[in-house]
Design a protein around this motif. Sequence first.
Motif, PDB file in Angstrom:
ATOM      1  N   PRO A 138     -23.575   4.358  16.450  1.00  0.00           N
ATOM      2  CA  PRO A 138     -24.603   5.192  17.179  1.00  0.00           C
ATOM      3  C   PRO A 138     -23.749   6.405  17.308  1.00  0.00           C
ATOM      4  N   VAL A 139     -24.729   7.687  17.546  1.00  0.00           N
ATOM      5  CA  VAL A 139     -23.658   9.371  17.697  1.00  0.00           C
ATOM      6  C   VAL A 139     -24.802   9.585  18.877  1.00  0.00           C
ATOM      7  N   THR A 140     -23.921  10.213  20.188  1.00  0.00           N
ATOM      8  CA  THR A 140     -24.129  10.852  21.218  1.00  0.00           C
ATOM      9  C   THR A 140     -23.938  11.978  21.353  1.00  0.00           C
ATOM     10  N   VAL A 141     -24.173  12.055  22.090  1.00  0.00           N
ATOM     11  CA  VAL A 141     -23.622  13.776  23.257  1.00  0.00           C
ATOM     12  C   VAL A 141     -23.236  13.854  24.286  1.00  0.00           C
ATOM     13  N   LYS A 142     -21.984  14.672  24.927  1.00  0.00           N
ATOM     14  CA  LYS A 142     -22.037  15.008  26.554  1.00  0.00           C
ATOM     15  C   LYS A 142     -21.685  16.033  26.199  1.00  0.00           C
ATOM     16  N   CYS A 143     -22.791  16.757  27.194  1.00  0.00           N
ATOM     17  CA  CYS A 143     -22.760  17.961  27.616  1.00  0.00           C
ATOM     18  C   CYS A 143     -22.823  18.520  29.142  1.00  0.00           C
ATOM     19  N   ARG A 144     -22.927  19.848  29.579  1.00  0.00           N
ATOM     20  CA  ARG A 144     -23.417  20.074  30.629  1.00  0.00           C
ATOM     21  C   ARG A 144     -24.135  19.900  31.635  1.00  0.00           C
ATOM     22  N   ILE A 145     -24.267  20.538  32.767  1.00  0.00           N
ATOM     23  CA  ILE A 145     -26.323  20.937  33.078  1.00  0.00           C
ATOM     24  C   ILE A 145     -26.627  22.468  31.758  1.00  0.00           C
ATOM     25  N   GLY A 146     -25.815  23.325  32.337  1.00  0.00           N
ATOM     26  CA  GLY A 146     -25.553  24.281  32.187  1.00  0.00           C
ATOM     27  C   GLY A 146     -24.485  25.381  31.194  1.00  0.00           C
ATOM     28  N   VAL A 147     -24.684  26.769  31.206  1.00  0.00           N
ATOM     29  CA  VAL A 147     -23.591  27.673  30.980  1.00  0.00           C
ATOM     30  C   VAL A 147     -23.919  28.408  31.986  1.00  0.00           C
ATOM     31  N   ASP A 148     -23.042  29.313  32.580  1.00  0.00           N
ATOM     32  CA  ASP A 148     -23.124  30.622  33.002  1.00  0.00           C
ATOM     33  C   ASP A 148     -24.122  30.996  33.987  1.00  0.00           C
ATOM     34  N   GLU A 149     -25.093  31.771  33.256  1.00  0.00           N
ATOM     35  CA  GLU A 149     -26.221  32.046  34.059  1.00  0.00           C
ATOM     36  C   GLU A 149     -27.453  31.395  33.793  1.00  0.00           C
ATOM     37  N   GLN A 150     -27.496  30.301  32.935  1.00  0.00           N
ATOM     38  CA  GLN A 150     -28.836  29.463  32.093  1.00  0.00           C
ATOM     39  C   GLN A 150     -29.158  28.375  33.069  1.00  0.00           C
ATOM     40  N   ASP A 151     -30.478  28.747  33.279  1.00  0.00           N
ATOM     41  CA  ASP A 151     -31.366  27.879  34.720  1.00  0.00           C
ATOM     42  C   ASP A 151     -30.820  25.895  34.298  1.00  0.00           C
ATOM     43  N   PRO A 152     -30.248  25.773  35.095  1.00  0.00           N
ATOM     44  CA  PRO A 152     -30.037  23.908  34.716  1.00  0.00           C
ATOM     45  C   PRO A 152     -31.573  22.877  34.128  1.00  0.00           C
ATOM     46  N   GLU A 153     -32.382  23.678  34.720  1.00  0.00           N
ATOM     47  CA  GLU A 153     -33.390  23.053  34.894  1.00  0.00           C
ATOM     48  C   GLU A 153     -34.211  23.340  32.862  1.00  0.00           C
ATOM     49  N   ALA A 154     -34.070  24.270  32.671  1.00  0.00           N
ATOM     50  CA  ALA A 154     -34.487  24.771  31.550  1.00  0.00           C
ATOM     51  C   ALA A 154     -33.269  24.139  30.099  1.00  0.00           C
ATOM     52  N   ALA A 155     -32.240  24.797  30.755  1.00  0.00           N
ATOM     53  CA  ALA A 155     -31.170  24.530  29.842  1.00  0.00           C
ATOM     54  C   ALA A 155     -30.719  23.070  29.142  1.00  0.00           C
ATOM     55  N   LEU A 156     -30.858  22.595  30.439  1.00  0.00           N
ATOM     56  CA  LEU A 156     -30.462  20.416  30.246  1.00  0.00           C
ATOM     57  C   LEU A 156     -31.698  20.095  29.881  1.00  0.00           C
ATOM     58  N   ASP A 157     -32.694  20.665  29.913  1.00  0.00           N
ATOM     59  CA  ASP A 157     -34.218  19.914  28.884  1.00  0.00           C
ATOM     60  C   ASP A 157     -33.902  19.949  27.885  1.00  0.00           C
ATOM     61  N   ALA A 158     -33.642  21.354  27.228  1.00  0.00           N
ATOM     62  CA  ALA A 158     -33.277  22.194  25.975  1.00  0.00           C
ATOM     63  C   ALA A 158     -32.835  21.500  25.124  1.00  0.00           C
ATOM     64  N   LEU A 159     -31.278  21.161  25.529  1.00  0.00           N
ATOM     65  CA  LEU A 159     -30.399  20.169  24.885  1.00  0.00           C
ATOM     66  C   LEU A 159     -30.901  18.791  24.576  1.00  0.00           C
ATOM     67  N   ALA A 160     -31.002  18.242  25.798  1.00  0.00           N
ATOM     68  CA  ALA A 160     -31.612  16.733  25.921  1.00  0.00           C
ATOM     69  C   ALA A 160     -32.462  16.630  24.456  1.00  0.00           C
ATOM     70  N   ASP A 161     -33.617  16.871  24.825  1.00  0.00           N
ATOM     71  CA  ASP A 161     -35.325  17.324  24.016  1.00  0.00           C
ATOM     72  C   ASP A 161     -34.829  17.310  22.750  1.00  0.00           C
ATOM     73  N   ALA A 162     -33.154  18.256  22.155  1.00  0.00           N
ATOM     74  CA  ALA A 162     -32.710  18.771  20.915  1.00  0.00           C
ATOM     75  C   ALA A 162     -31.774  16.800  20.000  1.00  0.00           C
ATOM     76  N   ALA A 163     -31.394  16.847  21.544  1.00  0.00           N
ATOM     77  CA  ALA A 163     -30.447  15.620  20.802  1.00  0.00           C
ATOM     78  C   ALA A 163     -31.227  14.410  20.842  1.00  0.00           C
TER      79      ALA A 163
END
Length: 340
Positions: A138-163
Motif C-alpha cells: 500500500p501507498v498512502t499519504v498524510k496531509c494537513r487540511i490546508g496551509v496558510d490562507e488556503q480554504d480547507p474545504e477546497a484544499a483538502l478536496d483537491a489533495l484527496a482527489d489527486a491522491a
Amino acid sequence: MSAPPRPSHYSQGPLFAVAPMIDWTDRRCRFFHRLLAPDALLYTEMIVADAVLHGDRERLLGFDAAEHPLALQLGGSDPAKLAEAARIAEGFGYDEINLNVGCPSDRVQSGAFGACLMLQPALVGECLAAMRDAVSIPVTVKCRIGVDEQDPEAALDALADAAAEAGVSAIWVHARKAWLQGLSPKENRDIPPLDYGRVHRLKARMPGMFIGLNGGLTSVRMAAEQLPGLDGVMMGRGAYGNPSDLAEVGPLIHGRPAQPVDYPALLSQTVDYAAAHMARGGRLAQVTRHMVGLFQGQPGARRWRQILSERAGRPDATPDLILEAFSHVELAPPTAENAA
C-alpha cells in the motif's frame, strides 16, 4: 521483480496507528510500542528520499521483524526519486509507504516538500502515482487540511482527489492547517485550531476511501470517540508521552476484553532487546529514552524516570538498569473491569 502482494492492514476493520514523529519513532521506540499495542500500525520517522538513495540504508531502514505492521514515511517531491526509494523500502520488508504532505519545518520548506505540497496537489498525485507503480504494498499519504490562507474545504478536496486518482490505499489527515511562515513546527502542532469535522466531511464525500484522523488525540479513548464515521485514528505525542495508554487499543478500538499489562514480562523482553542492541554497539539510553513515561500516575514513577534519565547514558550502564528502575514502581492492583 516486485514481491507478491501481502494482505493489507487497511482491510481489517478500524485501524489505530502511532504517528510518524521525527527524532522519536525510531526502531527502538517502535519495538517498545509494539509490546504494548500488538495490533497498532507503526510508522517510522520521516526519511527523505535522497537519504534512502544515497545514505546508509541499513541504518536508515533496518527494523526488527516484531515491528510489523510497519510503514515507512518518505519525504520528497521528485516522483522518480520517491519511486526508487519506495522500491528500495519494499525490499527491506515494509508493509506500507507513506508520503509526508504535512510537516512544516524549515528543512522541508527549503526542500519544497512536506506541507508545502498542499499547494501543489497535481505534483502530489504524480509522486503518489510513481510510488504506486513502483511497489506492490500500500501507498498512502498524510496531509494537513490546508496551509496558510488556503480554504480547507477546497484544499483538502483537491489533495484527496489527486491522491485517490493516483491509487492510494489511505489518506491520513492531520486536522489542522499548517502555517509555513510565522509558526515553528512545535507551534504548528498546537496553535492552528483543530477541525475534526472537516475530516469527517471528507469521509462522507469519499465513502470508498480509507480516511484516518490525526491531530490533538491525547488518549486512546479520545481517539476511539472519533472513530464512528471514519476508518482509522492516529495518535502521536499522547502515545509517546504515556505509552501505557497503548494497552487500551485492544478493548477501545477493537472491542477485545481488557487485559492488564504484564509489566514484568514486557520489561524482560525490553531488557533482552536492549542487550542485543548494545551487543551491536548501541547505547542503553537509545532504548530507555522512549520508556520514561511508562508509569504515569503510578507510585514510584518519578524514581523510574530519574533512574533512566540520569543513569542510562553512563558508560557502565547495563540493561539491568531497567529492572532496577522498575523495582521502585508500585503497580496499582487490577480493577474488576480489567482483571478478566
